[in-house]
Design an enzyme around this catalytic site. Structure first.
Site, PDB file in Angstrom:
ATOM      1  N   ASP A   1      50.692  58.359 -52.828  1.00  0.00           N
ATOM      2  CA  ASP A   1      49.445  57.670 -53.156  1.00  0.00           C
ATOM      3  C   ASP A   1      48.330  58.716 -53.273  1.00  0.00           C
ATOM      4  O   ASP A   1      47.945  59.343 -52.284  1.00  0.00           O
ATOM      5  CB  ASP A   1      49.102  56.656 -52.058  1.00  0.00           C
ATOM      6  CG  ASP A   1      47.912  55.793 -52.457  1.00  0.00           C
ATOM      7  OD1 ASP A   1      48.085  54.584 -52.623  1.00  0.00           O
ATOM      8  OD2 ASP A   1      46.797  56.350 -52.642  1.00  0.00           O
TER       9      ASP A   1
ATOM     10  N   ASP B   1      45.196  58.128 -51.046  1.00  0.00           N
ATOM     11  CA  ASP B   1      45.481  58.431 -49.636  1.00  0.00           C
ATOM     12  C   ASP B   1      45.575  59.936 -49.400  1.00  0.00           C
ATOM     13  O   ASP B   1      45.076  60.450 -48.407  1.00  0.00           O
ATOM     14  CB  ASP B   1      46.793  57.771 -49.186  1.00  0.00           C
ATOM     15  CG  ASP B   1      46.616  56.282 -48.911  1.00  0.00           C
ATOM     16  OD1 ASP B   1      45.457  55.826 -48.814  1.00  0.00           O
ATOM     17  OD2 ASP B   1      47.650  55.594 -48.797  1.00  0.00           O
TER      18      ASP B   1
HETATM   19  N1  URA Z   1      49.047  55.254 -57.680  1.00  0.00           N
HETATM   20  C1  URA Z   1      49.301  56.319 -56.872  1.00  0.00           C
HETATM   21  O1  URA Z   1      48.412  56.807 -56.175  1.00  0.00           O
HETATM   22  N2  URA Z   1      50.546  56.834 -56.871  1.00  0.00           N
HETATM   23  C2  URA Z   1      51.539  56.351 -57.635  1.00  0.00           C
HETATM   24  O2  URA Z   1      52.645  56.900 -57.599  1.00  0.00           O
HETATM   25  C3  URA Z   1      51.263  55.245 -58.451  1.00  0.00           C
HETATM   26  C4  URA Z   1      50.000  54.714 -58.464  1.00  0.00           C
END
Ligand code: URA
Length: 210
Positions: free
Chosen positions: A201, A204
């Site tokens: 992510d 994150d």
């Molecule tokens: N958003 C993200 O941060 N990571 C992904 O792999 C897909 C969408």
């Protein structure tokens, strides 16, 4: 730009991206690498901006020198991960105007839900560069570009760090007039809509949340 997809294979971009993908890369290093890559990608996405000339005086003689033409471009961050790309690009293009589109992904439907929209005026006369590190399902990117077009934007480019084939196809189907610049095209999306192998992510990882 004439190509729908530009894959930036520059060695510096690829090396930095590899570091970003690694699980043990810290938040601080991840953020710094994203800032550095954003500048290299910005170089590509602005490669063929329209130019004009202005007469200036050098110490030796006057000359007609190249300068950017047209209205100041608009950078639009797709919140929140898009913000990780903003500062680096603004260092290169300090006079750019900045907009924000707030969309979150419903984790069940994977569909985008809008919660914020604020963009520069006279969007129709500006090059608009929409930025989001991850082009995954393409749902939020397509929705953000729908909103930008509704607000008048006619000349839009999309800059991301990583793209999934599914997202590229979705963007091409919905917005074939919007060129995409990316550092990588990964294998596929998993069942949760994450890019594989990806980097997890992006929001994150850059903000240290979970
Ligand atoms: N958003 C993200 O941060 N990571 C992904 O792999 C897909 C969408």
């Amino acid at each position: 730009m004439t190509e729908h997809l530009t894959h930036v294979t520059h060695p510096l971009v690829q090396h930095k991206l590899t570091l970003m993908r690694k699980t043990d890369t810290s938040t601080a290093v991840f953020r710094q690498l994203l800032r550095e890559i954003s500048q290299l990608l910005a170089y590509e996405v602005t490669r063929n901006l329209p130019m004009t000339t202005r007469t200036i005086d050098t110490p030796l003689e006057p000359m007609d020198a190249p300068v950017l033409d047209g209205k100041k471009l608009a950078l639009v961050s797709i919140l929140r991960a898009g913000n990780g790309l903003l500062d680096g690009i603004l260092e290169l293009i300090p006079s750019a105007r900045v907009g924000f589109v707030g969309l979150y992904r419903d984790e069940e439907t994977l569909k985008p839900v809008q919660y914020y929209f604020k963009v520069p005026t006279e969007l129709e006369d500006r090059l608009v560069i929409a930025v989001d590190p991850m082009l995954a399902t393409g749902n939020s990117s397509v929705a953000a570009i729908d909103l930008l077009k509704k607000a008048g934007a006619k000349n839009i480019r999309f800059l991301c760090l990583l793209a999934a084939p599914e997202g590229i196809a979705r963007m091409k189907e919905a917005h074939s007039d919007v060129p995409i610049v990316t550092a990588a095209v990964d294998s596929h999306l998993n069942d949760n809509g994450y890019i594989v192998p990806g980097l997890g992510d992006a929001g994150d990882r850059m903000f240290g949340t979970k």
